[in-house]
Design a protein around this motif. Structure first.
Motif, PDB file in Angstrom:
ATOM      1  N   UNK A 236       0.808  -0.801   0.146  1.00 11.80           N
ATOM      2  CA  UNK A 236       0.071  -0.022   0.123  1.00 11.80           C
ATOM      3  C   UNK A 236       1.393   1.526   0.187  1.00 11.80           C
ATOM      4  N   UNK A 237       0.704   2.046  -1.265  1.00 13.59           N
ATOM      5  CA  UNK A 237       1.668   2.907  -1.462  1.00 13.59           C
ATOM      6  C   UNK A 237       2.867   3.157  -1.082  1.00 13.59           C
ATOM      7  N   UNK A 238       3.231   1.999  -1.800  1.00 14.21           N
ATOM      8  CA  UNK A 238       4.951   1.723  -1.719  1.00 14.21           C
ATOM      9  C   UNK A 238       5.466   1.258  -0.634  1.00 14.21           C
ATOM     10  N   UNK A 239       4.052   1.188   0.338  1.00 17.14           N
ATOM     11  CA  UNK A 239       4.935   0.193   1.026  1.00 17.14           C
ATOM     12  C   UNK A 239       4.259  -1.640   1.770  1.00 17.14           C
ATOM     13  N   UNK A 240       5.542  -2.565   2.334  1.00 12.23           N
ATOM     14  CA  UNK A 240       5.239  -3.472   2.195  1.00 12.23           C
ATOM     15  C   UNK A 240       3.990  -3.981   3.080  1.00 12.23           C
ATOM     16  N   UNK A 241       3.064  -4.654   3.425  1.00 14.78           N
ATOM     17  CA  UNK A 241       1.988  -4.931   4.615  1.00 14.78           C
ATOM     18  C   UNK A 241       1.315  -6.338   5.095  1.00 14.78           C
ATOM     19  N   UNK A 242       2.128  -7.208   3.333  1.00 11.62           N
ATOM     20  CA  UNK A 242       2.190  -8.432   3.905  1.00 11.62           C
ATOM     21  C   UNK A 242       2.629  -9.554   3.278  1.00 11.62           C
ATOM     22  N   UNK A 243       2.873 -10.597   4.311  1.00  6.77           N
ATOM     23  CA  UNK A 243       3.708 -11.487   3.039  1.00  6.77           C
ATOM     24  C   UNK A 243       3.601 -13.172   3.287  1.00  6.77           C
ATOM     25  N   UNK A 245       4.195 -16.844   2.706  1.00  8.48           N
ATOM     26  CA  UNK A 245       4.219 -18.381   1.695  1.00  8.48           C
ATOM     27  C   UNK A 245       3.816 -19.222   1.923  1.00  8.48           C
ATOM     28  N   UNK A 246       3.231 -19.385   0.194  1.00  2.53           N
ATOM     29  CA  UNK A 246       2.627 -20.701  -0.020  1.00  2.53           C
ATOM     30  C   UNK A 246       2.876 -22.264   0.303  1.00  2.53           C
ATOM     31  N   UNK A 247       4.046 -21.368  -0.645  1.00  3.36           N
ATOM     32  CA  UNK A 247       4.951 -23.659  -0.478  1.00  3.36           C
ATOM     33  C   UNK A 247       6.629 -22.881  -0.397  1.00  3.36           C
ATOM     34  N   UNK A 248       7.471 -23.335   0.578  1.00  4.03           N
ATOM     35  CA  UNK A 248       8.853 -23.029   0.914  1.00  4.03           C
ATOM     36  C   UNK A 248       8.798 -21.482   2.103  1.00  4.03           C
ATOM     37  N   UNK A 249      10.117 -21.147   2.166  1.00  8.33           N
ATOM     38  CA  UNK A 249      10.389 -19.818   3.588  1.00  8.33           C
ATOM     39  C   UNK A 249      10.356 -18.083   2.081  1.00  8.33           C
ATOM     40  N   UNK A 250      10.253 -17.569   2.851  1.00  7.95           N
ATOM     41  CA  UNK A 250      10.581 -16.061   2.748  1.00  7.95           C
ATOM     42  C   UNK A 250      11.364 -15.283   3.295  1.00  7.95           C
ATOM     43  N   UNK A 251      12.548 -14.812   2.925  1.00  8.51           N
ATOM     44  CA  UNK A 251      13.605 -14.027   3.497  1.00  8.51           C
ATOM     45  C   UNK A 251      13.185 -12.881   2.732  1.00  8.51           C
ATOM     46  N   UNK A 252      12.415 -11.554   4.184  1.00  4.93           N
ATOM     47  CA  UNK A 252      12.288  -9.908   3.610  1.00  4.93           C
ATOM     48  C   UNK A 252      13.035  -9.425   4.601  1.00  4.93           C
ATOM     49  N   UNK A 253      13.734  -8.154   3.409  1.00  5.21           N
ATOM     50  CA  UNK A 253      15.209  -8.101   4.131  1.00  5.21           C
ATOM     51  C   UNK A 253      14.241  -6.669   3.907  1.00  5.21           C
ATOM     52  N   UNK A 254      14.167  -6.165   5.505  1.00  8.63           N
ATOM     53  CA  UNK A 254      12.952  -4.822   6.009  1.00  8.63           C
ATOM     54  C   UNK A 254      14.023  -3.553   5.931  1.00  8.63           C
ATOM     55  N   UNK A 255      14.024  -2.501   5.813  1.00 10.02           N
ATOM     56  CA  UNK A 255      14.669  -0.920   6.138  1.00 10.02           C
ATOM     57  C   UNK A 255      15.116  -0.944   7.140  1.00 10.02           C
ATOM     58  N   UNK A 256      16.723  -0.580   7.245  1.00  5.70           N
ATOM     59  CA  UNK A 256      17.695  -0.281   7.909  1.00  5.70           C
ATOM     60  C   UNK A 256      18.065  -2.060   8.173  1.00  5.70           C
ATOM     61  N   UNK A 261      11.793 -13.311   8.698  1.00  9.90           N
ATOM     62  CA  UNK A 261      11.843 -14.865   7.906  1.00  9.90           C
ATOM     63  C   UNK A 261      10.233 -15.293   7.790  1.00  9.90           C
ATOM     64  N   UNK A 262       9.921 -15.602   7.070  1.00 11.08           N
ATOM     65  CA  UNK A 262       8.242 -16.131   6.670  1.00 11.08           C
ATOM     66  C   UNK A 262       8.139 -17.801   6.303  1.00 11.08           C
ATOM     67  N   UNK A 263       8.266 -18.460   7.465  1.00 13.20           N
ATOM     68  CA  UNK A 263       7.676 -20.059   7.790  1.00 13.20           C
ATOM     69  C   UNK A 263       6.924 -20.768   5.978  1.00 13.20           C
ATOM     70  N   UNK A 264       6.755 -21.744   6.108  1.00 14.57           N
ATOM     71  CA  UNK A 264       5.915 -21.840   5.471  1.00 14.57           C
ATOM     72  C   UNK A 264       4.755 -21.874   5.292  1.00 14.57           C
ATOM     73  N   UNK A 265       3.647 -21.706   4.615  1.00 16.51           N
ATOM     74  CA  UNK A 265       2.223 -22.071   5.321  1.00 16.51           C
ATOM     75  C   UNK A 265       1.784 -21.110   6.350  1.00 16.51           C
TER      76      UNK A 265
END
Length: 582
Positions: A236-243, A245-256, A261-265
């Motif tokens: 929303x307006x250039x900012x990440x609000x929600x992630x 991970x449907x299959x596999x994990x997701x790594x998110x690097x935030x500002x700073x 880390x978002x676990x599968x499922x």
């Protein structure tokens, strides 16, 4: 340079071994590597080691949480760069180097240095739903984004408030951008894709065999790095609000630089870091991606209506009217839903290579423009307060697989509705699904005689097809086709009718006449939507029944050229093998 052209310089072997062991190379060694092919060749022997390490890290990414949060040794990347003839000077890589995440990143090249460059690629729009999306060019110009359009680096997809777009890249990477989304393709090559999501929702499904780090999605100052096959996110307006991970994990690097880390499922709220299990909110999107994951040659299905409505294919909701989608060849159950999930129309559609399969739903077809009382039923309680569209109820029951309910409605109302083509078409579909083919043909013929336009044409051809294939009555099938030609000599489905007539002749073992019919069809419509099937049937008749392989081969080769890798090509190969004595 070493006096022995194939051996490294002795004075630099120790330094190279230290780099292999993990030490940082000094400036003197890097300068030497720029001009010494023997030392670069020595480093090249470790190229296989680099590939091994990269694959091992990819497996660790999937198996060990947090593996990517630890810095990786940069030395194997430098070795790979040296081996490719790439010069590293003062921290700058000429050509391509590996980042800490295993991503191939292009940097400025140095003259006379051999460099392996990533090839740019373009994605293709395979679904366009709802109000048209817009494709913005780097120069600021824009155009409507239609089915089949190409999308590449520097272009931005802007999805309407009531639309959605699906783009697929050659690697199999598939992007589903939801309503009100803005998605910029920052980089698109055969090595990696970098996207920027400004607003809206995005579901990403990686292609088979995609390596870790080959896809990045940037949202503002955050970066989403999928480590599995399917991930969803919102902005929303250039900012990440929600992630998610449907299959596999997701790594998110935030500002700073903070890593999340978002676990599968699980679905994670970026603002507060809270997570929950994935619910049913992505069921429709995932089912749609599953539908479009099918392999095979693709052709177009278009669904239009003058009513606000949604479309489902094989029970999967795929978008809003107007809708165009590329599907693999086959038969699909298409349902159109109005307000309150009321089924306005349902039919089985054959998607054929080279032809746009078209479903048009008008108010008249849905029974919504008739005078009150002509197309409605009082509610079961008989209170007179509710008016229910019978045809819609039959279609709804068929779409849900409830043939008992559909049959009950048909039998209750057929006496009063026998002259209604829309009702009789629904009745014919019900009988067909129940295997009552004789009743189905009778009902289709009533719908054909009482109806008009494309709906009547389709009813005639459905009746002829069932009569030929299910009832095995070619004589009656011929009479039905004759009625079709009499009523619609230049009909919309004339190619299909000609092909069906050729099949009828083939079933009657009238091979010479079938050949003449197919040759006439191909002569009049050499690139028509039935051409591939006509080539296949004609080629098979010539090869297997008339013994004329010389005449058969051009037709069979035309099938393989037009529909490579599909079931038609396999059939053509079978008859070609027959001609070749295999």
């Amino acid at each position: 340079m070493s006096p022995h052209a194939h051996e490294p310089c002795p004075e630099h072997v120790d330094a190279l071994d230290r780099v292999i062991a993990g030490a940082e190379p000094d400036a003197a060694l890097e300068t030497h590597m720029a001009g010494c092919s023997a030392c670069r060749r020595y480093a090249g022997r470790l190229q296989g080691l680099e590939e091994f390490l990269r694959e091992a890290h990819a497996h660790f990414d999937e198996l060990e949480p947090g593996a990517l949060d630890e810095p990786r040794r940069a030395q194997p990347a430098k070795i790979a760069a040296w081996a490719a003839g790439v010069i590293i000077v003062a921290g700058m890589v000429a050509g391509i180097a590996l980042t800490r995440d295993g991503v191939l990143a292009p940097t400025p090249t140095i003259e006379h240095t051999p460099v392996a460059m990533a090839e740019p690629v373009e994605g293709r729009v395979i679904l366009a739903s709802g109000l048209p999306a817009v494709l913005r060019q780097p120069d600021g110009s824009s155009q409507t984004l239609e089915l089949g359009a190409k999308v590449g680096a520097g272009q931005e997809i802007v999805v309407s408030e009531l639309g959605s777009i699906i783009v697929r890249f050659p690697s199999g990477l598939t992007l589903l951008a939801g309503s009100s989304s803005r998605l910029l393709i920052e980089e698109a090559s055969d090595e990696r894709q970098v996207l920027r999501l400004e607003d809206g929702s995005l579901v990403v499904r990686a292609g088979p065999g995609a390596r870790a780090g080959s896809l990045l999605v940037r949202v503002g100052d955050s970066t989403v790095e999928p480590r599995g096959r399917t991930v969803a996110m919102r902005a929303a307006l250039g900012s990440l609000t929600e992630v998610t991970a449907v299959s596999g994990r997701v790594r998110v690097v935030l500002p700073g630089g903070k890593v999340m880390r978002v676990a599968e499922g699980t679905r994670t709220n970026v603002a507060d870091g809270t997570s929950s299990r994935v619910g049913k909110e992505l069921t429709g999107s995932l089912a749609l991606l599953d539908l479009l994951d099918r392999d095979g040659f693709r052709s177009t299905l278009t669904v239009l209506s003058d009513l606000p409505s949604q479309v489902s294919v094989d029970g999967r909701s795929i978008g809003s009217i107007p809708l165009t989608v590329l599907l693999t060849e086959g038969r699909y159950s298409v349902s159109v839903f109005g307000q309150g999930s009321n089924v306005l129309h349902q039919e089985d559609v054959e998607v054929v290579y080279g032809r746009e399969s078209l479903v048009v739903v008008e108010a008249a077809m849905a029974g919504l423009d008739e005078e009150p009382g002509e197309d409605v039923e009082e509610d079961i309680a008989g209170s007179g307060k509710a008016k229910v569209d019978i045809v819609a109820r039959i279609r709804e029951a068929l779409a849900a697989g409830d043939t008992d309910e559909a049959l009950a409605l048909v039998e209750k109302h057929i006496g009063a509705r026998k002259g209604d083509p829309a009702f009789m078409s629904a009745a014919a579909d019900t009988y067909r699904k129940l295997g009552r083919y004789g009743d189905s043909v009778d009902a289709y013929l009533v719908a054909a005689v009482e109806g008009k336009g494309k709906a009547a044409e389709k009813a005639y051809l459905a009746a002829a097809r069932i009569t030929l294939e299910k009832l095995r009555d070619p004589g009656r099938a011929q009479l039905i086709l004759s009625a079709y030609w009499k009523g619609y000599p230049d009909g919309f489905y004339e190619q299909e009718a000609s092909f069906l007539e050729a099949r009828l002749l083939f079933k009657q073992k009238k091979h010479a006449q079938a050949r003449q019919k197919l040759e006439a069809l191909l002569a009049s419509s050499p690139k028509g939507y039935m051409a591939t099937k006509a080539h296949l049937l004609l080629g098979s008749i010539l090869a297997a029944y008339m013994g004329d392989c010389a005449a058969a081969m051009p037709h069979l080769k035309a099938v393989q050229k037009a529909a490579p890798g599909g079931k038609f090509a396999d059939e053509a190969a079978r008859f070609m093998g027959l001609c070749n004595g295999q």
